[in-house]
Write an enzyme that holds these catalytic residues in place. Structure first.
Site, PDB file in Angstrom:
ATOM      1  N   GLU A 138      -5.450  -8.613   4.334  1.00  0.00           N
ATOM      2  CA  GLU A 138      -4.875  -9.606   5.263  1.00  0.00           C
ATOM      3  C   GLU A 138      -5.991 -10.272   6.077  1.00  0.00           C
ATOM      4  O   GLU A 138      -5.994 -11.489   6.267  1.00  0.00           O
ATOM      5  CB  GLU A 138      -3.869  -8.938   6.208  1.00  0.00           C
ATOM      6  CG  GLU A 138      -3.246  -9.955   7.162  1.00  0.00           C
ATOM      7  CD  GLU A 138      -2.460  -9.323   8.298  1.00  0.00           C
ATOM      8  OE1 GLU A 138      -1.843  -8.270   8.100  1.00  0.00           O
ATOM      9  OE2 GLU A 138      -2.488  -9.903   9.393  1.00  0.00           O
TER      10      GLU A 138
ATOM     11  N   HIS B   7       0.838  -1.197   0.000  1.00  0.00           N
ATOM     12  CA  HIS B   7       0.000   0.000   0.000  1.00  0.00           C
ATOM     13  C   HIS B   7       0.870   1.243   0.000  1.00  0.00           C
ATOM     14  O   HIS B   7       0.930   1.977   0.985  1.00  0.00           O
ATOM     15  CB  HIS B   7      -0.953  -0.035   1.192  1.00  0.00           C
ATOM     16  CG  HIS B   7      -2.045  -1.042   1.030  1.00  0.00           C
ATOM     17  ND1 HIS B   7      -2.671  -1.664   2.079  1.00  0.00           N
ATOM     18  CD2 HIS B   7      -2.627  -1.553  -0.092  1.00  0.00           C
ATOM     19  CE1 HIS B   7      -3.588  -2.505   1.613  1.00  0.00           C
ATOM     20  NE2 HIS B   7      -3.574  -2.448   0.304  1.00  0.00           N
TER      21      HIS B   7
END
Ligand code: F3S
Length: 286
Positions: A125, A41
């Site tokens: 995740e 990210h």
């Protein structure tokens, strides 16, 4: 001139470094390489990867004809099964710490526990951990009421330890046949959060360097805000203006684990010697 303190460590964590390396090596070996979602990210890293021909795709099937990198966040088993079905070669860059959480979730599921993940529902995740937790897996919410049965609690690796403890204390109020708690927070993340809290104590302004959609960078910003400090989120040097720095005597610089070290250094240098321009343009020089 302002006093600038940069939190250490900064630069990529082990898992991000490994994922980027695996993607690049894959590109050399297999030619066409895609990543399932953004590899990390951080927009600067993604721009570099795109320039090297490594592109993010939203769905497994978009990687037909090439190899697919599973990012450090991991993926649900269903995605791997789809790769196999479609004959897509995979390069597994799941961070070993995330893999550990997945394996705890699998073990709990096999022992018929309900797995509760303390983390952000839509984070990849968490989605990957849920995929390993079976049908009863769920994401923690403060309003959640679980009764009876066997409960296993795990954490998203980038969770703040205080939030995790709060969630465990909240869930421990109910009666279960058995309750197992696994603190699966990454120590690298915990160390950066502690450093951010220390730095925020003595800063007028905290600059958080990282991607806006990075969970661990957002957590650092939360910590600094909680300490009552002014926070500036910067993805790149151009995000820091003279106006932002004006009058700030003590500046703390903290960085997420997917932020390249050169950006942190550039921003710390600007904080030390602000240039009076509307927008600062620092050449990367790397
Ligand atoms: Fe892995 Fe921790 Fe980095 S979980 S990806 S080493 S922040």
């Amino acid at each position: 001139m302002a006093t600038v303190v940069t939190a250490r460590p900064f630069g990529f964590c082990f898992g991000v470094e490994r994922a980027i390396k695996l993607a690049r090596t894959g590109k050399e070996r297999f030619g066409k390489v895609y990543t399932l979602g953004e590899l990390v990210h951080n927009p600067l890293v993604l721009e570099q990867l795109e320039q090297q021909g490594i592109r993010a795709v939203p769905r497994v099937r978009d990687a037909r004809g090439g190899a697919l990198v599973i990012r450090a966040h991991g993926c649900p088993p269903a995605a791997l099964a789809e790769c196999q079905r479609l004959g897509i070669r995979t390069i597994d860059a799941t961070c070993p710490y995330v893999r550990k959480v997945q394996s705890v979730a699998r073990r709990l599921r096999l022992e018929e526990f309900t797995v509760v993940v303390v983390g952000e529902r839509n984070h990849p995740e968490v989605q990957s951990i849920l995929g390993h937790s079976g049908k009863s897996g769920r994401v923690y919410s403060p309003r959640m009421r679980l009764t009876a049965g066997k409960i296993g609690i795990v954490a998203q690796t980038t969770m703040s330890r205080s939030q995790f403890r709060e969630a465990v204390a909240n869930l421990s109020r109910f009666r279960y046949t058995e309750l197992r708690v696994f603190d699966t927070i990454c120590e690298e993340v915990a160390g950066r959060q502690e450093a951010a809290a220390r730095i925020a104590q003595n800063a007028d302004l905290v600059i958080v360097v990282g991607g806006r959609n990075s969970a661990n960078s957002s957590r650092l910003a939360e910590i600094a805000r909680k300490a009552g400090r002014k926070v500036l989120f910067a993805e790149r040097a151009a995000d820091v203006t003279h106006r932002d720095l004006k009058g700030q005597r003590r500046i703390g610089v903290v960085a997420g684990s997917s932020t390249p070290s050169w950006v942190v250094r550039d921003i710390a240098a600007i904080a030390r010697n602000p240039v009076k321009e509307d927008r600062l343009n620092v050449s990367r020089g790397h």
